[in-house]
Structure formats: structure tokens, C-alpha cells
Design an enzyme around this catalytic site. Structure first.
Site, PDB file in Angstrom:
ATOM      1  N   ALA A 234       2.898 -24.664 -16.313  1.00  0.00           N
ATOM      2  CA  ALA A 234       3.106 -23.284 -16.768  1.00  0.00           C
ATOM      3  C   ALA A 234       1.805 -22.489 -16.812  1.00  0.00           C
ATOM      4  O   ALA A 234       1.343 -22.081 -17.876  1.00  0.00           O
ATOM      5  CB  ALA A 234       3.776 -23.293 -18.147  1.00  0.00           C
TER       6      ALA A 234
ATOM      7  N   HIS B 279      -4.510  15.894   2.812  1.00  0.00           N
ATOM      8  CA  HIS B 279      -4.545  14.962   1.681  1.00  0.00           C
ATOM      9  C   HIS B 279      -3.122  14.548   1.284  1.00  0.00           C
ATOM     10  O   HIS B 279      -2.849  13.358   1.102  1.00  0.00           O
ATOM     11  CB  HIS B 279      -5.265  15.613   0.494  1.00  0.00           C
ATOM     12  CG  HIS B 279      -5.299  14.733  -0.717  1.00  0.00           C
ATOM     13  ND1 HIS B 279      -6.123  13.631  -0.813  1.00  0.00           N
ATOM     14  CD2 HIS B 279      -4.580  14.756  -1.875  1.00  0.00           C
ATOM     15  CE1 HIS B 279      -5.917  13.025  -1.969  1.00  0.00           C
ATOM     16  NE2 HIS B 279      -4.986  13.698  -2.635  1.00  0.00           N
TER      17      HIS B 279
ATOM     18  N   SER C   1       1.458 -19.219 -11.668  1.00  0.00           N
ATOM     19  CA  SER C   1       2.849 -19.616 -11.397  1.00  0.00           C
ATOM     20  C   SER C   1       3.806 -18.669 -12.119  1.00  0.00           C
ATOM     21  O   SER C   1       4.875 -18.344 -11.610  1.00  0.00           O
ATOM     22  CB  SER C   1       3.088 -21.063 -11.801  1.00  0.00           C
ATOM     23  OG  SER C   1       2.684 -21.270 -13.125  1.00  0.00           O
TER      24      SER C   1
ATOM     25  N   CYS D 203       0.973   6.325 -12.136  1.00  0.00           N
ATOM     26  CA  CYS D 203      -0.034   5.562 -12.885  1.00  0.00           C
ATOM     27  C   CYS D 203      -1.392   5.577 -12.183  1.00  0.00           C
ATOM     28  O   CYS D 203      -2.411   5.327 -12.813  1.00  0.00           O
ATOM     29  CB  CYS D 203       0.437   4.144 -13.144  1.00  0.00           C
ATOM     30  SG  CYS D 203       0.980   3.296 -11.676  1.00  0.00           S
TER      31      CYS D 203
ATOM     32  N   GLU E 189       1.372   0.936   0.669  1.00  0.00           N
ATOM     33  CA  GLU E 189       2.555   0.681  -0.192  1.00  0.00           C
ATOM     34  C   GLU E 189       3.548   1.845  -0.065  1.00  0.00           C
ATOM     35  O   GLU E 189       3.150   2.986   0.217  1.00  0.00           O
ATOM     36  CB  GLU E 189       2.122   0.432  -1.647  1.00  0.00           C
ATOM     37  CG  GLU E 189       1.303   1.546  -2.269  1.00  0.00           C
ATOM     38  CD  GLU E 189       2.129   2.495  -3.104  1.00  0.00           C
ATOM     39  OE1 GLU E 189       3.312   2.208  -3.289  1.00  0.00           O
ATOM     40  OE2 GLU E 189       1.583   3.518  -3.544  1.00  0.00           O
TER      41      GLU E 189
END
Lengths: 369, 258
Positions: free
Chosen positions: A189, A98, A193, A49, A113
């Protein structure tokens, strides 16, 4: 020589990335088609993505680059739009550099990540299945996997969590271990949260309970998250049975006090309670954190931890790049051409000196490493 | 190689293992590694050689003087860490165990150097209950020692969670729930072993209670009370962890009185 052509989240908005995204179902065929292009010998397509990158081993870089651009324009039916796409390209050592940075998570939107490592592995496996790889890309990607692992194990690039939701999950895991036995209650709500609750559920939390002043909204959110709603008058009683409480009400003053939590803790028979207060003004009095076996984190505490982790990861970039550099040096790759300190960021990201690397067969790091 | 040299090498291994882990923790790169485990294994094997030499000297379980008792206790701690550390998902327990074993063995070394060689204490007739009592009791103390280390880990992790500014140890230490479970299990194992030690002491002494056995019973009762208190959910896990640390003073006092 090696070639990398692509776009990523830094160079192209999602409107462009989605136009160039390869569908999994068509990837095998696309790889076979690209391999048949003039000048191309081997191909791996990394399509996620946040990036679309094509790694190739080519015998004629200029011709291969041209035919690859033509192929992408034709394949995605881009027409004139292709001229507005800001492709970057790297060749020779720069392409290897790269890929190693990508596999190490240094080029990701969330620095460090680990998901990208699996995505690179998957892209390589798909290319292998489609017959897109041979000796040079096989060697390049094997090295990328080695470097990716080494960077993660020898630096702190993956340490800490960089978002409020993931910090909350990490803390919950440091208190309870696996979250599979944990019940979560959301009081108020709100969107934050909901997101934090979703993060906890995605990491295995057993169930979720929602309480809100508007009971209809509580029911709606509970249904969306696969949990159940309780009346706002009953949330104090429910707190006895849950492990994690996320509060984000719009109350102008605190609604959870030390005395109240003390009473709850007596009925919990030694079970820890983790309270995440993401409301402003805060829902929970800070003194609650002084109670034994209760761990209270407000929005600032979570954000501080997240930003400290982000800063720490930023500081690790130099170290990570040194690991990559060292790998390239050990394999006799960088002796052939210098690697710039940072990846290029402007339009046309081919590195200075790339041509020096790529024009002679001796300069191909994978053939001669 | 003579026994004190082997003991010194073993002691250095545990100091090395601890230092290695501390450096790794300070850089935030601590992960269970073969290098660290290798140092602990080397220290343990050297301990085994030391105990084998002393065992051959006495012709019995080598716990006839304070240095031997300290080394045997250190050996029990490491043995139980190898058996239980991974099973309880407490790889970092070794980091906390290594300095304790180093300390025990360093004291043993100093005593050996100050006192000189201890004379052999061969028994005229080997008493199986005596051997069993000493060995099993020291193993139980090893389990209580590990529980104390797990308790210390809990207190450190709890402090980090409360402070909102976790340091490098935070990411390496196990979740506090696992630590609570580990303390309870280690105390349970220690209690079972100590029960065996007390029964064999009773049989060893021709079914009479000596003050030494009496103190063992006090230790047993203290730990049994602690576990019961925990399982009845009367106290918080933090107090349970703190109590496990403090309670380890009792076995240490008994060893000091030997």
C-alpha cells in the site's frame, strides 16, 4: 480591438492564482460588471485551476486595461498585493493567437491535454448567458474551437500518455477495453500504487482489493478507495480472480515468479493479466512477461512510455503552431501583423507589434476576418 | 466500361484505401474517416458492377471460374466488413482487409489477362440449391477471412504490448479483448453460413456427398473445433488468434482446388 489579460501556472504560483480565481456562482455578475467598465464592450472570463484570463473586445485599449486592473484589485480585495502580480497581456492578433494556443492545449501544464478545450467552451457559454459576448468575441471563440479541433485532429499533440498513472490506464484499456468489468488488486500500500489504483478507478475499474504486510494499512487504504482488504498471505489466491495487479512492496527481492503466475494463469481460463510493478527493487521477475497472456510493465517501462509521449508532444508544438498560423493566414489575420515564434515568457508579456495591430479598426482580426 | 476495367478500378480502390490508411498510420493520425471509407465503398460498388456483368453473362451466380471466385470472395469480405466492422468496434479491420482484397483481385486480374475472356456457362436449368451453396459458402469464407484479419490484428497488438515499445499502430488497434471476441463472433457467423452451404450442397447433389462437400465438412469441423476449444477456455487467446489466421488456409485450399 481584442485584449487578453491574465495569469497562468507559468507566471503565477498557486497562492496568487487562488486569490484571482472566480467562483462559478459569481461569474455572471462579474462578467456584467466588467462589461460596464470604461472602454470595455465584450468579456469572457476563463478561470481554471491553472489560469485566470479575461478576453475582451474593447474600444480604448489603454483605458480598458487600466479599468480592468482596477476592477480586479477591487473585486478580489487585493490592495497593494496587486502590484506584485505578474499579469501578461496580449492585444489584437496576439490575443487571438494566445487563445488559439490555449484552446489547443499548447499553453497547458500537461502539454496537449484536452480538458482545457471544454473549459474554454464552458467559459464562452457562461459569458454568453451573462450577456458578455457579442459579434467579435462570438467570432473569436468560434474560431478558437475550430482551431482547437483542427490542431488535435491533424497533429499528434494528444498522442500517448504523459504520466505513469495514465500510461498504466491506457495500457489496461488496450488489453481489456472498457475497464468497467475489471478488478484491480494492489499489493503493497504505497503512495504510487494508490495513485495508479485511483487512476484505474477513475476510468471505471469495477473494484479494488488491497493487500499489505500491515493489514491495518491495507484496510485503511481499501476504505479510502472504496475497496476491500485481503490478508497478505491470501494475495496469491486472489490473483486468480483479478485482472490488474499493481505491486509496490518494500521486499528486497522479487515476490512474483514465472512458476507462480503460470499456476495462476491455468486457473484463469484464458483471461489476460496485466501486472504493473512499480516497486524498486522490482517485485516481479522480468521473465513473467514471457508468459502468454500476461503483460508486465515495471516502473522504467511506464516512465519510458510517458517520457516518449512528452517528447513527442514537445516535437508537435511547431506543427500545431503552423496549423494555428495557417488558420490566421487563411482568415487574413496575420497579414496585418507578425506573430512571434513563441509566446512571450517574461514580465509584461505584451507582444512586440501588438500596438501596430490594435490601434486601427482594420487591424481587428475578428471584425475583418 | 468493360468488366476488366471495372475490376482494375475496383482493385486500385482497395490498394488506394490500404495506402491511405498506411500513410495515416505512419503519421499517427489514423482515425476512421469518410475519405477512407469512401474509397472502400467505391471499390465495393465497382465489385458489384463486375459481379453484375458476370452474373448477366452466365445467367447465374458468377462463380464459374477462378477469377470470379476470387472476386466474389473479396466482395464477401468487404460486405461483411461493412456490416460487422463497426458493430464489433473494429474500424481498423478495413486496413487489414483492403490488402487481402487487393491481392485476391490482383490475382483475378492477372488470370483474366493471361487466359482471356472465360466462356459463359449458362445452366440449362437453374438449381436453387447450387446457387445457394456457392453464394453462402463464399460468404462464410468471407467471415473466416475477416476472422483471420482480426487474428492478425491481435497478434500485432499482443507483440506491441509485450515489447514495451508500442509503435503507431498500437494507438489505432482495438483492445485485444475486443479482438478475441470479434474473432469468436466472426467464426460463429462463418460456421452458421457454412452449415447452410453444406446442407444446400447435399441437397444439390441429390442427397449424396461429393469430395468437394467432404472438404467443406472438414473445414466446418476444423472451425467448430477451434471455437469449442476457445469456449472451453483450453487455450490462450493468442493461440486462438494464431489458429484463426492459419485455419483460413483451409478455405483458400478449397478454392484453389475448385
Amino acid at each position: 480591438m481584442l485584449l487578453c489579460l491574465g495569469i497562468n501556472h507559468k507566471t503565477a504560483p498557486v497562492e496568487v492564482r487562488e486569490k484571482l480565481a472566480f467562483a462559478d456562482s459569481h461569474l455572471h455578475e462579474a462578467i456584467r460588471e466588467m462589461r460596464r467598465l470604461e472602454g470595455m464592450e465584450e468579456t469572457v472570463v476563463l478561470s481554471t485551476c491553472n489560469r485566470v484570463e479575461i478576453y475582451s473586445a474593447v474600444n480604448d485599449p489603454e483605458r480598458a486595461m487600466e479599468s480592468l486592473r482596477e476592477y480586479l484589485t477591487r473585486h478580489f480585495d487585493l490592495g497593494d498585493f496587486a502590484q506584485h502580480i505578474d499579469f501578461y497581456h496580449h492585444s489584437g492578433v496576439a490575443a487571438a493567437w494566445h487563445l488559439f494556443r490555449v484552446a489547443s492545449g499548447l499553453d497547458s501544464m500537461v502539454l496537449g491535454e484536452t480538458e482545457i478545450f471544454g473549459q474554454v467552451k464552458k467559459a464562452y457559454a457562461t459569458a454568453q448567458e451573462a450577456g458578455g459576448t457579442a459579434r467579435r468575441l462570438n467570432k473569436l471563440f468560434q474560431q478558437a474551437f475550430q482551431v482547437g479541433k483542427l490542431v488535435r485532429s491533424s497533429t499528434r499533440i494528444t498522442h500517448g500518455s504523459t504520466s505513469i498513472g495514465s500510461v498504466a490506464v491506457d495500457l489496461a484499456e488496450k488489453i481489456f477495453g472498457e475497464l468497467s468489468g475489471c478488478q484491480v488488486m494492489i499489493v503493497g500500500a504505497g503512495e504510487m500504487s494508490r495513485r495508479t489504483g485511483t487512476s484505474l478507478l477513475s476510468r471505471g475499474a469495477k473494484s479494488i482489493i488491497v493487500s499489505n504486510r500491515s493489514h491495518d494499512r491495507a484496510v485503511e487504504l481499501a476504505e479510502e478507495m472504496g475497496g476491500k482488504a485481503v490478508r497478505f498471505d491470501d494475495w496469491e489466491e486472489t490473483m486468480i480472480h483479478v485482472d490488474i495487479v499493481i505491486t509496490s512492496t518494500a521486499a528486497p527481492h522479487s515476490i512474483i515468479h514465472p512458476a507462480m503466475v503460470e499456476t495462476v494463469m491455468k486457473k484463469r481460463r484464458g483471461r489476460s493479466l496485466f501486472i504493473i510493478d512499480i516497486a524498486v527493487p522490482r517485485d516481479v521477475e522480468p521473465a513473467v512477461n514471457e508468459l502468454e497472456n500476461v503483460y508486465l510493465y515495471d516502473i522504467d517501462a511506464l516512465e519510458t512510455m510517458a517520457s516518449e509521449a512528452r517528447e513527442e508532444r514537445e516535437r508537435q508544438i511547431t506543427l500545431c503552431e503552423a496549423v494555428i498560423q495557417s488558420h490566421l493566414d487563411e482568415n487574413g489575420i496575420t497579414a496585418l501583423a507578425p506573430i512571434p515564434d513563441r509566446p512571450p515568457t517574461g514580465k509584461d508579456r505584451s507582444r512586440p507589434g501588438n500596438d501596430l495591430v490594435g490601434d486601427s479598426p482594420e487591424a481587428d482580426p475578428i471584425t475583418h476576418s | 466500361m468493360n468488366t476488366p476495367v471495372l475490376l482494375a478500378l475496383s482493385t486500385l480502390c482497395f490498394l488506394g484505401g490500404f495506402s491511405f490508411a498506411v500513410v495515416a498510420l505512419r503519421t499517427g493520425l489514423h482515425r476512421p474517416s469518410w475519405a477512407n471509407l469512401g474509397i472502400m465503398i467505391a471499390g465495393f460498388l465497382l465489385q458489384c458492377l463486375v459481379l453484375r456483368d458476370w452474373g448477366a453473362l452466365h445467367g447465374r451466380c458468377p462463380i464459374t471460374n477462378v477469377p470470379e471466385v476470387l472476386v466474389f470472395l473479396g466482395w464477401s469480405l468487404v460486405l461483411l466488413y461493412f456490416i460487422l466492422g463497426r458493430a464489433f468496434r473494429l474500424s481498423l479491420l478495413g486496413v487489414f482487409t483492403a490488402p487481402l482484397v487487393f491481392l485476391l483481385q490482383a490475382v483475378a486480374l492477372v488470370l483474366l489477362l493471361a487466359h482471356g475472356p472465360y466462356p459463359p456457362e449458362k445452366l440449362v436449368q437453374t438449381d436453387i440449391w447450387h446457387e445457394l451453396h456457392a453464394a453462402v459458402s463464399l460468404l462464410s469464407f468471407g467471415a473466416f477471412g475477416l476472422a483471420a484479419m482480426a487474428g492478425l490484428m491481435y497478434l500485432v497488438q499482443d507483440r506491441q504490448l509485450k515489447s514495451h515499445h508500442p509503435g503507431q499502430l498500437f494507438y489505432s488497434l482495438p483492445p485485444i479483448r475486443y479482438l478475441t471476441d470479434a474473432i469468436a463472433r466472426l467464426l460463429g457467423i462463418g460456421l452458421i453460413l457454412l452449415s447452410g452451404g453444406i446442407v444446400s450442397a447435399y441437397l444439390m447433389n441429390a442427397r449424396t456427398f461429393t469430395p468437394h462437400v467432404g472438404l467443406s465438412v472438414v473445414i466446418w469441423a476444423a472451425y467448430a473445433g477451434l471455437l469449442t476449444w476457445h469456449f472451453l477456455r483450453r487455450g490462450s487467446p493468442k493461440r486462438f488468434a494464431g489458429a484463426a489466421v492459419i485455419a483460413f488456409l483451409l478455405p483458400l485450399v478449397q478454392l484453389a482446388l475448385l
